[in-house]
Design a protein around this motif. Structure first.
Motif, PDB file in Angstrom:
ATOM      1  N   VAL B 152       0.844  -1.201   0.000  1.00 53.56           N
ATOM      2  CA  VAL B 152       0.000   0.000   0.000  1.00 53.56           C
ATOM      3  C   VAL B 152       0.882   1.255   0.000  1.00 53.56           C
ATOM      4  N   ALA B 153       1.929   1.239   0.837  1.00 48.64           N
ATOM      5  CA  ALA B 153       2.819   2.404   0.923  1.00 48.64           C
ATOM      6  C   ALA B 153       3.509   2.660  -0.412  1.00 48.64           C
ATOM      7  N   LEU B 156       1.018   4.109  -2.857  1.00 51.52           N
ATOM      8  CA  LEU B 156       0.646   5.491  -2.510  1.00 51.52           C
ATOM      9  C   LEU B 156       1.743   6.481  -2.923  1.00 51.52           C
ATOM     10  N   GLY B 160      -0.141   7.653  -5.858  1.00 49.15           N
ATOM     11  CA  GLY B 160      -1.166   8.421  -5.145  1.00 49.15           C
ATOM     12  C   GLY B 160      -2.404   7.618  -4.826  1.00 49.15           C
ATOM     13  N   VAL B 161      -2.442   6.364  -5.237  1.00 50.22           N
ATOM     14  CA  VAL B 161      -3.592   5.521  -4.892  1.00 50.22           C
ATOM     15  C   VAL B 161      -3.089   4.227  -4.243  1.00 50.22           C
ATOM     16  N   THR B 162      -3.987   3.546  -3.548  1.00 49.30           N
ATOM     17  CA  THR B 162      -3.533   2.387  -2.769  1.00 49.30           C
ATOM     18  C   THR B 162      -3.394   1.116  -3.592  1.00 49.30           C
ATOM     19  N   GLY B 163      -3.998   1.093  -4.767  1.00 44.37           N
ATOM     20  CA  GLY B 163      -3.873  -0.109  -5.601  1.00 44.37           C
ATOM     21  C   GLY B 163      -3.710   0.276  -7.051  1.00 44.37           C
ATOM     22  N   PRO B 164      -2.847  -0.404  -7.765  1.00 42.92           N
ATOM     23  CA  PRO B 164      -2.622  -0.037  -9.166  1.00 42.92           C
ATOM     24  C   PRO B 164      -3.774  -0.468 -10.078  1.00 42.92           C
ATOM     25  N   ALA B 184      -7.554  10.077 -12.556  1.00 38.76           N
ATOM     26  CA  ALA B 184      -6.928  10.095 -11.222  1.00 38.76           C
ATOM     27  C   ALA B 184      -5.490  10.597 -11.302  1.00 38.76           C
ATOM     28  N   SER B 185      -4.841  10.621 -10.131  1.00 43.33           N
ATOM     29  CA  SER B 185      -3.478  11.152 -10.043  1.00 43.33           C
ATOM     30  C   SER B 185      -2.508  10.438 -10.971  1.00 43.33           C
ATOM     31  N   PHE B 186      -2.748   9.141 -11.198  1.00 40.85           N
ATOM     32  CA  PHE B 186      -1.798   8.371 -12.013  1.00 40.85           C
ATOM     33  C   PHE B 186      -2.064   8.506 -13.507  1.00 40.85           C
TER      34      PHE B 186
END
Lengths: 279, 220
Positions: B152-153, B156, B160-164, B184-186
């Protein structure tokens, strides 16, 4: 979580909002809320700053935030509260945002889709729009974070709204003594077996005893836990195959949006069969 | 105040290699520096005729901190630098400060730090026969975060998100008439850069042990 794991909720939301005449815009550049348990435990400063950035993005568009997830709701609501009442945290977060060329003035309201459907749209309107009444027995799992209520309000406000939305479809809502028990998702990070056996399994057993047709939840994380958890429980000898879906997906079906347009096959529980049952 | 002047002189001379400084105390200054500028920092300090005191090594979990203590006319000057455990290497200062010979040997033996170009490497404290790959005061690679949180780290910090978003899910989204990725951020370079900068500014990248060159968390 929704775009990556259960985009059927995204499809249903787009369909339902269009159906009931709610105009919603996407939030370009948003990051994870981030989640209110693991991310906050890892680092509160990062958790708050990332959340504040999301709020700043919405503020920049002059809009409030509609969320489809209990975790997002808790994080963004809590972040809003912290930034309003903790001057030191606000200063630290503002400095970080300023370094990114952003600022947050605290004007955004965070609303769960359950609140919007109940308060802005209204149960009466939804009842009138139902084209495919759900003659089903439903278990409603509100999830832990739906009970979060800012300012000391009634913690049952949103869970009751959720139930009323389910009832508006014509479904029968049945209650079990474990309705408030956590699905176990956060604990999966630490002890999978305990999370499955102590949280999910008793709930499933309870629902089976009540002969429910499906579980409806307002949170994608709970849905993932119910679906993946049923598969994982097989290695412990427990076999369940209960459909679990988001309240917005259930509303979409009841409002007559064709199941084929909702991507229900992306679920890992028999939600497509449930849709067929609804006619 | 000579402590302040000394600190400012060091910072100005070292430039961007000076990472941060602790609040100045009476008769003590502490400056954190990049390991690459250690010798330069010592050379600057030598102009003030310091007395070498000690190198204190500290196991910091993922890294070994090295605190070079000097005394400049009654002011304790601490140059703090860090070597990552994966490499555990740093240049010697013995040719600049001969008195550091034993201190470097001690840190090498007890913490497994390799002081490059040390003139007389070898035993100082440990008995002959002690395995060289088992420095007694060096602990295992240990993060500030629990191992379970690492995926998760990593996600993030990098996205910027917890899962790809998997390629399979991107295809499925397209089949259903959705864009392959949400906005989203990615999904845009500008947003991704902004979120990654946030991770740096909050220090979470460092806490998680994120390697920006390899684009993943550091490993043992």
């Amino acid at each position: 979580m929704i775009p990556q794991r259960i985009p059927s909720v995204e499809l249903a939301t787009r369909g339902v909002l269009e159906c009931i005449g709610v105009d919603a815009a996407e939030l370009p550049g948003y990051a994870c809320c981030p989640d209110p348990v693991v991310a906050r435990l890892m680092d509160r400063k990062m958790w708050l700053a990332l959340s504040a950035r999301n709020l700043a993005l919405a503020e920049g568009m002059g809009l409030d935030l509609l969320v489809l997830c209990n975790g997002c709701y808790e994080t963004l609501t809590e972040a809003n509260e912290i930034l309003r009442r903790e001057p030191e945290a606000r200063k630290e977060t503002s400095d970080i945002l300023a370094g990114l060329g952003r600022a947050y003035e605290g004007t955004v309201e965070v609303k769960h889709v359950v609140e919007v459907m109940h308060e802005e749209v209204g149960v009466g309107k939804i009842e009138k729009l139902v084209k495919r009444p759900a003659k089903l027995r439903l278990a409603v799992h509100p999830g832990c974070h739906l009970f979060r209520e800012a300012g000391g309000g009634d913690i049952w406000r949103k869970p009751k709204q959720l139930e009323e939305l389910a009832l508006a479809t014509g479904a029968e809502v049945v209650h079990c003594k474990l309705d408030r028990l956590c699905c176990g998702f956060p604990m999966m990070q630490v002890n999978e077996e305990l999370a499955l056996k102590r949280n999910l399994l008793p709930k499933l057993a309870c629902y089976q005893e009540l002969a429910v047709d499906a579980v409806v939840a307002p949170c994608p994380t709970c849905i993932v836990q119910f679906e993946a958890g049923q598969m994982l429980l097989r290695k412990y000898g427990a076999r369940y195959n209960l459909p679990c879906l988001h309240i917005v997906e259930f509303l979409a079906l009841a409002l007559g949006i064709p199941a084929a347009e909702l991507g229900l096959e992306l679920h890992r529980s028999p939600v497509e069969q449930l849709a067929r049952k609804m006619g | 105040m000579r402590e302040v002047e000394l600190l400012e002189h060091l910072q100005k001379s070292i430039g961007s290699g000076a990472v941060s400084s602790a609040p100045v105390q009476k008769r003590k200054i502490s400056l954190t520096i990049e390991p690459a500028v250690l010798r330069k920092a010592v050379e600057v300090l030598l102009k003030h005729q310091p007395r070498f005191v000690i190198i204190a090594a500290v196991d910091a979990g993922m890294d070994v901190d090295l605190l070079y203590h000097f005394d400049v006319k009654g002011v304790v000057v601490v140059l703090k630098t860090t070597v990552v455990k994966e490499a555990s290497e740093i240049n010697t200062i013995v040719d600049l400060v001969p008195a550091a010979e034993w201190a470097e040997k001690e840190a090498a033996e007890l913490f497994g730090v390799n002081f490059r170009a040390h003139p007389k490497p070898g035993r100082l404290l440990l008995p002959e026969g002690w395995p060289s790959d088992r420095p007694p005061l060096r602990g295992p690679f240990k993060r500030a975060l629990p191992e379970q949180f690492c995926p998760v780290a990593e996600s993030l910090v990098s996205t910027g998100v917890t899962g790809p978003m998997s390629p399979l899910m991107q295809r499925r989204r397209e089949e259903k008439g959705l864009p392959p990725s949400p906005p989203a951020s990615f999904s845009s370079d500008a947003s991704l850069r902004e979120v990654q900068e946030l991770m740096r500014r909050t220090g979470f990248d460092e806490k998680a042990g994120y390697d920006w060159e390899k684009k993943r968390l550091r490993h043992k």
